[in-house]
Write a protein that holds these residues in place. Structure first.
Motif, PDB file in Angstrom:
ATOM      1  N   GLY A  30       0.739  -1.152  -0.121  1.00 32.14           N
ATOM      2  CA  GLY A  30       0.029  -0.119   0.028  1.00 32.14           C
ATOM      3  C   GLY A  30       0.895   1.089   0.045  1.00 32.14           C
ATOM      4  O   GLY A  30       2.081   1.193  -0.143  1.00 32.14           O
ATOM      5  N   ARG A  31       0.194   2.406   0.122  1.00 30.28           N
ATOM      6  CA  ARG A  31       0.888   3.680   0.020  1.00 30.28           C
ATOM      7  C   ARG A  31       1.128   4.210   1.333  1.00 30.28           C
ATOM      8  O   ARG A  31       1.851   5.143   1.554  1.00 30.28           O
ATOM      9  CB  ARG A  31       0.349   4.483  -0.771  1.00 30.28           C
ATOM     10  CG  ARG A  31      -0.036   4.296  -2.438  1.00 30.28           C
ATOM     11  CD  ARG A  31       1.166   4.217  -3.032  1.00 30.28           C
ATOM     12  NE  ARG A  31       2.110   5.385  -2.983  1.00 30.28           N
ATOM     13  CZ  ARG A  31       1.717   6.485  -3.816  1.00 30.28           C
ATOM     14  NH1 ARG A  31       0.700   6.023  -4.555  1.00 30.28           N
ATOM     15  NH2 ARG A  31       2.228   7.451  -3.870  1.00 30.28           N
ATOM     16  N   ALA A  85      -7.062  -0.509   4.866  1.00 30.94           N
ATOM     17  CA  ALA A  85      -6.860  -1.272   3.525  1.00 30.94           C
ATOM     18  C   ALA A  85      -7.611  -0.375   2.523  1.00 30.94           C
ATOM     19  O   ALA A  85      -6.997  -0.227   1.350  1.00 30.94           O
ATOM     20  CB  ALA A  85      -7.508  -2.624   3.643  1.00 30.94           C
ATOM     21  N   ASP A  86      -8.606   0.391   2.507  1.00 31.90           N
ATOM     22  CA  ASP A  86      -9.470   1.026   1.766  1.00 31.90           C
ATOM     23  C   ASP A  86      -8.528   2.358   1.237  1.00 31.90           C
ATOM     24  O   ASP A  86      -8.601   2.607   0.121  1.00 31.90           O
ATOM     25  CB  ASP A  86     -10.862   1.492   2.241  1.00 31.90           C
ATOM     26  CG  ASP A  86     -11.432   2.182   1.234  1.00 31.90           C
ATOM     27  OD1 ASP A  86     -11.877   1.779   0.135  1.00 31.90           O
ATOM     28  OD2 ASP A  86     -11.841   3.667   1.493  1.00 31.90           O
ATOM     29  N   LEU A  87      -7.887   3.025   2.283  1.00 29.56           N
ATOM     30  CA  LEU A  87      -7.134   4.037   1.932  1.00 29.56           C
ATOM     31  C   LEU A  87      -5.828   3.725   1.142  1.00 29.56           C
ATOM     32  O   LEU A  87      -5.329   4.558   0.281  1.00 29.56           O
ATOM     33  CB  LEU A  87      -6.631   4.674   3.163  1.00 29.56           C
ATOM     34  CG  LEU A  87      -7.749   5.419   4.153  1.00 29.56           C
ATOM     35  CD1 LEU A  87      -6.928   5.951   5.460  1.00 29.56           C
ATOM     36  CD2 LEU A  87      -8.357   6.670   3.601  1.00 29.56           C
ATOM     37  N   ASP A  88      -5.281   2.459   1.320  1.00 26.13           N
ATOM     38  CA  ASP A  88      -4.076   2.116   0.714  1.00 26.13           C
ATOM     39  C   ASP A  88      -4.515   1.808  -0.646  1.00 26.13           C
ATOM     40  O   ASP A  88      -3.930   2.171  -1.620  1.00 26.13           O
ATOM     41  CB  ASP A  88      -3.790   0.772   1.218  1.00 26.13           C
ATOM     42  CG  ASP A  88      -2.530   0.782   2.572  1.00 26.13           C
ATOM     43  OD1 ASP A  88      -2.172   1.928   2.702  1.00 26.13           O
ATOM     44  OD2 ASP A  88      -2.565  -0.007   3.208  1.00 26.13           O
ATOM     45  N   ARG A  89      -5.926   1.242  -1.007  1.00 25.54           N
ATOM     46  CA  ARG A  89      -6.329   0.945  -2.275  1.00 25.54           C
ATOM     47  C   ARG A  89      -6.468   2.380  -3.109  1.00 25.54           C
ATOM     48  O   ARG A  89      -6.336   2.381  -4.370  1.00 25.54           O
ATOM     49  CB  ARG A  89      -7.647   0.439  -2.445  1.00 25.54           C
ATOM     50  CG  ARG A  89      -7.201  -1.316  -2.118  1.00 25.54           C
ATOM     51  CD  ARG A  89      -8.567  -1.982  -2.043  1.00 25.54           C
ATOM     52  NE  ARG A  89      -9.643  -1.688  -1.345  1.00 25.54           N
ATOM     53  CZ  ARG A  89     -10.012  -2.261  -0.335  1.00 25.54           C
ATOM     54  NH1 ARG A  89      -9.107  -3.104   0.370  1.00 25.54           N
ATOM     55  NH2 ARG A  89     -10.896  -1.677   0.520  1.00 25.54           N
ATOM     56  N   ASN A  90      -6.735   3.499  -2.320  1.00 21.23           N
ATOM     57  CA  ASN A  90      -7.252   4.518  -3.100  1.00 21.23           C
ATOM     58  C   ASN A  90      -6.353   5.720  -2.893  1.00 21.23           C
ATOM     59  O   ASN A  90      -6.836   6.813  -2.613  1.00 21.23           O
ATOM     60  CB  ASN A  90      -8.757   4.951  -2.526  1.00 21.23           C
ATOM     61  CG  ASN A  90      -9.910   3.767  -3.036  1.00 21.23           C
ATOM     62  OD1 ASN A  90     -10.146   3.827  -4.193  1.00 21.23           O
ATOM     63  ND2 ASN A  90     -10.213   2.902  -2.098  1.00 21.23           N
TER      64      ASN A  90
END
Length: 237
Positions: A3-4, A230-235
């Motif tokens: 992720g970011r 996880a959602d923040l990593d994807r977006n």
């Protein structure tokens, strides 16, 4: 690291374990001790004023709280506070320093889950010895990649901490129960702030939420943190 977002900071008191509840119980005890000298509301206001002006001298934590209670007791009794009352205030502070740690719901699971794919660090303010004691008793110490016990939480502090332990605040996230200390300054430093309200919040930690800010999020408890990350990593922008 996946992720970011590479580094996640956790506040300690009232985010991972109970804290403010013990201050409130001690303040109730303090109020009872001085009931013959001041009303509860007046005593609360005087104590809060003492805490506010003493932050620069004693910092955050139990020891400064005890000294502020003693100072307030002297003030409201016009220097006639009985030695017995001072002794009981000191005893109350010692009991706070010895109180066992009570983890909040999902604390261990949240740290363990996120530590698998991210650097997790503890960022807390307060008395060094007391915070070290609480961390040791919590059983969470071995899960953190780094621990920072700081005198205050400011944008500059977060920038330094996330640079030391991660890839800068821009790729960091901080989660905590205080908008003033855990959320607003990390957002100002360029990171993500996640607010998890606690039922009790010290008056000096109140602040208005940055509603609508793209890097501000709120959760009801730590149980939803891993999914949010996880959602923040994807977006991640």
């Amino acid at each position: 690291m996946n992720g970011r977002i590479t580094t996640i900071g956790f506040d300690a008191d009232d985010t991972l374990w109970q804290n403010e509840a013990f201050f409130r119980l001690t303040q109730d005890r303090f109020t009872a001790l001085l009931a013959d000298h001041a009303s509860a509301d007046h005593l609360h206001d005087r104590l809060l004023a003492a805490e506010r002006r003493n932050l620069g001298h004693y910092g955050f934590g139990i020891k400064g709280f005890v000294l502020s209670m003693i100072e307030t007791a002297i003030e409201v009794t016009d220097d006639r506070v009985p030695a017995r009352v001072i002794r009981e205030i000191i005893a109350a502070g010692q009991e706070m320093l010895a109180h066992p740690i009570e983890l909040l719901p999902h604390a261990r699971d949240a740290v363990e889950t996120l530590a698998a794919d991210h650097r997790v660090i503890l960022v807390t303010k307060g008395d060094l010895l007391d915070q070290e004691r609480k961390l040791a008793q919590s059983g969470l110490g071995e899960l953190f990649h780094g621990v920072e016990i700081v005198s205050d939480k400011t944008p500059a502090v977060y920038a330094r901490v996330f640079a030391r332990h991660g890839d800068g605040a821009e790729r960091g996230l901080m989660v905590g129960n205080s908008l003033k200390s855990d959320v607003l300054p990390v957002i100002a430093a360029g990171g993500v702030g996640v607010y998890i309200p606690h039922g009790l919040t010290w008056a000096l930690e109140h602040a208005d939420p940055p509603d609508g800010h793209p890097r501000y999020h709120t959760l009801s408890d730590l149980g939803g943190l891993a999914a949010l990350v996880a959602d923040l990593d994807r977006n991640f922008p």
